[in-house]
Scaffold this motif. Structure first.
Motif, mmCIF file in Angstrom:
data_model
loop_
_atom_site.group_PDB
_atom_site.id
_atom_site.type_symbol
_atom_site.label_atom_id
_atom_site.label_comp_id
_atom_site.label_asym_id
_atom_site.label_seq_id
_atom_site.Cartn_x
_atom_site.Cartn_y
_atom_site.Cartn_z
ATOM 1 N N VAL A 254 0.827 -1.206 0.000
ATOM 2 C CA VAL A 254 0.000 0.000 0.000
ATOM 3 C C VAL A 254 0.864 1.260 0.000
ATOM 4 C CG1 VAL A 254 -1.777 1.278 1.263
ATOM 5 C CG2 VAL A 254 -1.854 -1.220 1.181
ATOM 6 N N PHE A 255 2.054 1.192 0.616
ATOM 7 C CA PHE A 255 2.934 2.354 0.661
ATOM 8 C C PHE A 255 3.290 2.854 -0.736
ATOM 9 C CE2 PHE A 255 4.175 1.808 5.203
ATOM 10 C CZ PHE A 255 4.051 3.133 5.559
ATOM 11 N N ASN A 256 3.323 1.950 -1.713
ATOM 12 C CA ASN A 256 3.620 2.387 -3.077
ATOM 13 C C ASN A 256 2.568 3.383 -3.569
ATOM 14 O OD1 ASN A 256 5.953 0.728 -3.496
ATOM 15 N ND2 ASN A 256 4.608 -1.027 -3.676
ATOM 16 N N TYR A 257 1.316 3.136 -3.198
ATOM 17 C CA TYR A 257 0.249 4.057 -3.589
ATOM 18 C C TYR A 257 0.395 5.399 -2.866
ATOM 19 C CZ TYR A 257 -4.222 6.419 -3.601
ATOM 20 O OH TYR A 257 -5.184 7.385 -3.696
ATOM 21 N N LEU A 258 0.755 5.353 -1.576
ATOM 22 C CA LEU A 258 0.905 6.592 -0.814
ATOM 23 C C LEU A 258 1.977 7.484 -1.436
ATOM 24 C CD1 LEU A 258 0.694 5.244 2.860
ATOM 25 C CD2 LEU A 258 -1.115 6.271 1.479
#
Length: 293
Positions: A254-258
């Motif tokens: 999910v951090f990639n999206y952030l």
């Protein structure tokens, strides 16, 4: 076997479902705050708690960390090649290949599948990617300030890694008061990670689903093939082999999206990969567990 696999996946699905329906009801939830809380407080405490109490071979821990480096390197090659061949932005898609969800999903699955030893080895995988993810992820997403060495020096997980490795190397244990404290604080890590994952699944939208499906399959099955290669190169077996294959086959973090959203580096495409790859992993992870166990 089906009962055993369901027992492993049920807590993962239950926590993710809590986050999903919490967000669906419109209740307040700040994923960035929770993510920072986990990365800066809970995860370092979990690392100290587990590695300060479990008996694990330091050589096995080092081999797993090395396996993570090799898996990331091979996936970086794949992540640089495929988008370029398809005419897509390499810097937008590369992080999703290199940085899978070894925290939110990887840690609980390895814990439930292989016990405390599996969690300790999964933490070796997690710590390598965590140290690299923030500076590399920000740079790839287009941010001008990744923090460099100064940024790394501000990451509590780095100090937790140093202390944990010292404990493993010297065969020391933490004082009871410290061990009890880090165990209590670290205990919130996995539930919070999974709840955040569920919230993200509800909030993120999939657009250009064919593209998201293609990259998601490449992330998961490419990671599995690379994991097999690394396991063979390092001659890993048992719990080490299982942890490396599971962590290498995880969906997009999910951090990639952030990062993509913060720096506007194709955030909708990355969101689609997060959602699509996570949904696919609810099928592939039980299948992989069936094969491993």
């Amino acid at each position: 076997m089906i009962t055993e696999i369901f027992a492993i996946m049920a807590p993962v699905l239950a926590c993710a479902a809590i986050g999903f329906f919490w967000a669906r009801q419109g209740y307040a939830f700040d994923p960035e705050f929770i993510s920072r809380l986990v990365l800066n407080v809970a995860a370092p405490c979990l690392m100290l708690s587990v590695l300060g109490s479990v008996e694990i071979d330091i050589v096995a821990f080092q081999r797993t960390a090395l396996a993570c480096v090799l898996v990331a390197a091979f996936m970086a090659l794949l992540g640089a090649l495929v988008p370029r061949l398809l005419g897509d932005d390499v810097r937008a898609y590369l992080p999703s290949f290199v940085f899978p969800n070894v925290g939110n999903m990887g840690l609980p699955v390895c814990l439930l599948a292989f016990g405390q030893e599996g969690l300790a080895l999964a933490l070796a995988f997690f710590m390598v990617l965590s140290v690299a993810h923030f500076p590399a992820g920000i740079l790839l997403a287009g941010g001008r300030q990744a923090g460099g060495l100064a940024g790394l020096a501000k990451m509590p997980i780095l100090y937790a890694i140093v202390i944990a490795l010292l404990l493993l190397w010297a065969d020391w244990t933490l004082p009871a008061a410290v061990q009890n404290s880090v165990r209590l604080i670290g205990g919130m890590t996995i539930p919070l990670m999974l709840i955040t994952l569920g919230v993200s699944l509800q909030r993120l939208q999939v657009r250009q689903w064919r593209q998201a499906l293609l990259y998601s399959l490449l992330r998961i099955f490419g990671g599995f093939v690379v994991g097999l290669l690394v396991v063979s190169l390092l001659d890993l077996s048992g719990t080490e082999k299982g942890v490396v294959l599971l962590q290498a086959s995880m969906p997009v973090a999910v951090f990639n999206y952030l990062f993509a959203e913060r720096y506007q580096r194709a955030p909708e495409a990355v969101a689609g990969m997060v959602v699509m790859s996570t949904l696919i992993s609810f099928i592939t992870i039980p299948a992989l567990l069936w094969w491993l166990l």
